[in-house]
Design a protein around this motif. Structure first.
Motif, PDB file in Angstrom:
ATOM      1  N   ILE A 129      17.889 -21.956 -86.926  1.00  0.00           N
ATOM      2  CA  ILE A 129      16.712 -22.703 -86.487  1.00  0.00           C
ATOM      3  C   ILE A 129      17.166 -23.952 -85.746  1.00  0.00           C
ATOM      4  O   ILE A 129      18.042 -24.674 -86.222  1.00  0.00           O
ATOM      5  CB  ILE A 129      15.842 -23.133 -87.692  1.00  0.00           C
ATOM      6  N   LEU A 130      16.586 -24.183 -84.565  1.00  0.00           N
ATOM      7  CA  LEU A 130      16.768 -25.449 -83.849  1.00  0.00           C
ATOM      8  C   LEU A 130      15.565 -26.303 -84.208  1.00  0.00           C
ATOM      9  O   LEU A 130      14.428 -25.979 -83.840  1.00  0.00           O
ATOM     10  CB  LEU A 130      16.854 -25.210 -82.340  1.00  0.00           C
ATOM     11  N   LEU A 131      15.795 -27.400 -84.930  1.00  0.00           N
ATOM     12  CA  LEU A 131      14.704 -28.127 -85.575  1.00  0.00           C
ATOM     13  C   LEU A 131      14.644 -29.599 -85.181  1.00  0.00           C
ATOM     14  O   LEU A 131      15.648 -30.304 -85.251  1.00  0.00           O
ATOM     15  CB  LEU A 131      14.870 -28.004 -87.097  1.00  0.00           C
ATOM     16  N   ASP A 132      13.449 -30.041 -84.811  1.00  0.00           N
ATOM     17  CA  ASP A 132      13.193 -31.460 -84.538  1.00  0.00           C
ATOM     18  C   ASP A 132      12.836 -32.161 -85.854  1.00  0.00           C
ATOM     19  O   ASP A 132      12.568 -31.517 -86.871  1.00  0.00           O
ATOM     20  CB  ASP A 132      12.056 -31.601 -83.528  1.00  0.00           C
ATOM     21  N   VAL A 133      12.831 -33.495 -85.849  1.00  0.00           N
ATOM     22  CA  VAL A 133      12.428 -34.259 -87.035  1.00  0.00           C
ATOM     23  C   VAL A 133      10.959 -34.653 -86.949  1.00  0.00           C
ATOM     24  O   VAL A 133      10.199 -34.517 -87.917  1.00  0.00           O
ATOM     25  CB  VAL A 133      13.308 -35.517 -87.199  1.00  0.00           C
TER      26      VAL A 133
ATOM     27  N   ASN B   5       7.339 -33.730 -91.376  1.00  0.00           N
ATOM     28  CA  ASN B   5       8.675 -34.280 -91.136  1.00  0.00           C
ATOM     29  C   ASN B   5       9.650 -33.108 -91.144  1.00  0.00           C
ATOM     30  O   ASN B   5       9.694 -32.338 -92.110  1.00  0.00           O
ATOM     31  CB  ASN B   5       9.020 -35.278 -92.251  1.00  0.00           C
ATOM     32  N   GLY B   6      10.403 -32.960 -90.066  1.00  0.00           N
ATOM     33  CA  GLY B   6      11.321 -31.834 -89.968  1.00  0.00           C
ATOM     34  C   GLY B   6      12.327 -31.761 -91.105  1.00  0.00           C
ATOM     35  O   GLY B   6      12.775 -30.676 -91.490  1.00  0.00           O
ATOM     36  N   LEU B   7      12.676 -32.913 -91.669  1.00  0.00           N
ATOM     37  CA  LEU B   7      13.619 -32.922 -92.780  1.00  0.00           C
ATOM     38  C   LEU B   7      13.019 -32.261 -94.022  1.00  0.00           C
ATOM     39  O   LEU B   7      13.738 -31.640 -94.811  1.00  0.00           O
ATOM     40  CB  LEU B   7      14.053 -34.357 -93.098  1.00  0.00           C
TER      41      LEU B   7
END
Length: 243
Positions: free
Chosen positions: A56-60, A66-68
């Protein structure tokens, strides 16, 4: 782990323009396939459950999450899915949290293609090495674990990067070279003379090579005195048994 096909990637990014750029970047790198784009928490959760991607390419930052937190949920429920953070978040606590949660890499926007490609290539090497090990063995050696954790493409560079204190890479190469010349194995004293170091130093290098399973040690019983440890390269031992 799925075999013999491209690595499947899910892009989780609420800015569809950036998501499309990432997809185009992926298209330029062999061995990867973008299988979906999610712009929200609900879309991300749904696609993760349905597609079960490798990566997965994930933003925050998202309007609804919240991506985290998504990273934490994903790692808890689907441990075989890896994550690369691609985000504008530069706060050290966010970077630290991502690392603790087990991200493969953390890329700060704006994304440069060369940095993106480097990360994906390292992931591909890691993925292929993990697949190879899972097919060949149920257990791994310390060196194989180190290669996975250090994510190095070149095995020689990996071994150099993880050398313990007191082990010089050039001297280590000389020790291996000396052992490679003899199929029957050598004692620490013989290796010391050939390399030009003390017996204690030679033994330290030899025992390090034993610990990473590069060489094997056995006891040689002479006619007089105590038995000595004899060291032989694993490759030479295999050749000897085959003769």
């Amino acid at each position: 782990m799925k075999e013999n096909r491209d690595i499947e990637v899910l892009i989780v990014e609420d800015d569809l323009r950036i998501a499309e750029i990432q997809k185009r970047f992926l298209d330029l790198i062999d061995g990867f396939q973008a299988v979906g784009i999610a712009a929200s928490y609900v879309e991300a959760k749904t696609l993760i459950e349905i597609l079960q991607p490798d990566l997965i390419l994930l933003d925050v930052y998202f309007p609804d999450m919240n991506g985290l937190e998504l990273l934490k949920e994903t790692k808890f429920h689907t441990k075989q899915i890896d994550v690369i953070m691609i985000t504008a978040a530069k706060e050290i606590e966010k970077v630290q949290s991502a690392i603790r949660l087990g991200v493969f890499d953390y890329i700060i926007k704006p994304v440069i293609f060369d940095r993106f490609k480097q990360s994906l290539q390292r992931y591909k090497d890691y993925h292929e090495e993990l697949l190879k090990l899972s097919k060949e063995n149920s257990q791994v050696s310390q060196l194989e674990v180190d290669k996975l954790l250090w994510k190095e493409n070149d095995s020689a560079n990996n071994e150099r990067a993880y050398l313990p204190k007191g082990i010089d890479p050039l001297t280590l190469e000389k020790v291996i070279e000396v052992l490679g010349k003899v199929k029957t194995g050598l004692t620490a004293e013989t290796v010391a003379k050939e390399v030009g170091v003390s017996r204690t130093t030679a033994r330290r290098y030899l025992e390090h090579l034993v610990s990473i399973e590069k060489i094997e040690a056995d006891l040689s019983y002479g006619t007089v005195g105590r038995p000595e440890r004899v060291y032989i390269l694993v490759d030479n031992m295999i050749k000897k048994l085959a003769e």
